[in-house]
Write a protein that holds these residues in place. Structure first.
Motif: not given
Length: 409
Positions: A281-282, A343-348
């Motif tokens: 998912p990441n 660890d912060n891929a979702r901050r895109h």
């Protein structure tokens, strides 16, 4: 005496030029802008004068200040180019509250957690079947055989339309998203209107069919049975259908294609996923950051304002370069690297930020997750066979062809 315009940092790069994307040469210009002028002014371009916003923090700030930086179609457009039809595209992403809020609420339930659970089963079944039919050890076009049918097929499901029509929907999507310096002419405008007219005629038949039946979960039914979107005029129908087909396939299909390039450049990442599938998912988030399938979005200043210490005038065009914000080293260390464990891929900001964040983002993630899972099950790697053909556009960052070969174990 110097004027305000004289003191503006002038952008030395024409980042709206097709060539830097077709030749994959965009990284250095944006890196220099991030380091030296996070907000800069380009007084002349094929699309007129515009501000460039290139850092992660400033992109988010512009997105959140929607009361000042407007998306309204009648103020300009959501792209660096003005509307091809000369008027504007009145869809819900090109609106400000309260119209945007009301129309988005019509579409949003189609992507609720319960609906996504239903769709995820279909996504996985369709993806597994498609991969089982791909040739092994023979060259084929990944865009044509994988990315296009998967994403456009999902649109057909969302619209409850025959899968066989996916090529027509692709053609209309390509026309609707055709932001390019090459398209700033009357011949293109005339053909654009023809294509949008054909699209409207086809979808109007579907809309009228839904109007005569009880409401269902498909997007077209939700539209015609709603107060906010049930009585749209022809241009509103064209604009919202175009938005749904572009948003529903272009970004996801270009991220799917980018997976091949990313895993080829960083083969160790595939091995990391084999060793720890919980990272998948990441990895889906990371490919959206790494590819940035939407290169930019545009806003228009509703009044004189300030941003990053610069005076921005009422009516001026402000372009948020997502492709640059997603490479901002202050947020994403070693940003050029495709890192499935980031660890912060979702901050895109690949889906936007704030009230205009992509309504179908979760479905895109599910589709990418399914493709990665199937790539992990292949007997060997997917290996590019020569360079891909890249999309000539400063708006969508993608591929038109990608020759590959699935290697045997």
């Amino acid at each position: 005496m110097a004027t305000i315009a004289d003191t503006r940092p002038i952008n030395p790069f024409e980042v709206s030029a097709n060539a830097i994307y077709t030749e994959d040469q965009w990284r250095e210009p944006f890196a220099k802008l991030r380091a030296e002028m996070p907000l800069s002014w380009r007084p002349e371009s094929p699309f007129g004068a515009y501000w460039s916003v290139v850092t992660h923090d400033l992109v988010q700030e512009v997105e959140l200040r929607h009361d000042v930086f407007s998306s309204r179609w009648d103020m300009g457009n959501i792209t660096i180019a003005e509307a091809v039809n000369g008027e504007g595209f009145p869809n819900f992403i090109a609106q400000d509250p309260p119209i945007h809020t009301a129309q988005r609420k019509v579409i949003a339930p189609a992507f609720s957690p319960s609906q996504i659970l239903k769709l995820e089963k279909l996504v996985r079944e369709r993806t597994e079947k498609l991969f089982s039919e791909l040739p092994r050890g023979e060259e084929f076009d990944w865009v044509e055989r994988v990315s296009l049918p998967l994403t456009l097929g999902m649109l057909c499901i969302l619209f409850d339309m025959p899968f066989e029509e996916w090529r027509d929907i692709k053609r209309w999507s390509d026309w609707a998203s055709g932001v390019s310096e090459e398209n700033l002419n009357e011949e293109y405008r005339a053909q654009f209107l023809v294509q949008m007219g054909e699209m409207l005629a086809r979808f109007d038949r579907e809309l009228e069919d839904r109007r005569t039946k009880p409401p269902t979960d498909d997007l077209l039914s939700r539209m015609v049975h709603s107060e906010a979107m049930g009585n749209m005029d022809a241009m509103e129908r064209i604009a919202n259908i175009a938005l749904l087909i572009v948003g529903g396939n272009d970004t996801t299909r270009n991220s799917m294609s980018a997976l091949v390039e990313a895993f080829d450049k960083y083969p160790g990442e595939m091995e990391r996923l084999r060793a720890d599938p919980s990272l998948t998912p990441n990895a889906a988030q990371e490919i959206i950051r790494w590819q940035s399938p939407v290169t930019h979005m545009r806003r228009t200043a509703l009044k004189d304002t300030e941003l990053a210490g610069q005076r921005i005038g009422k009516g001026e065009k402000v372009v948020m370069w997502y492709i640059s914000a997603n490479r901002d080293e202050r947020v994403f260390p070693d940003a050029e690297r495709f890192d499935v464990g980031r660890d912060n891929a979702r901050r895109h900001v690949g889906f936007g930020h704030g009230i205009h964040r992509c309504v179908g983002a979760r479905l895109a993630e599910v589709q990418l997750h399914a493709v990665i899972d199937q790539m992990l099950k292949l007997p060997g790697p997917v290996v590019p066979q020569g360079k891909p053909t890249r999309l000539a556009s400063p708006f969508l960052h993608g591929f038109t062809a990608m020759p590959v070969k699935i290697m045997e174990a």
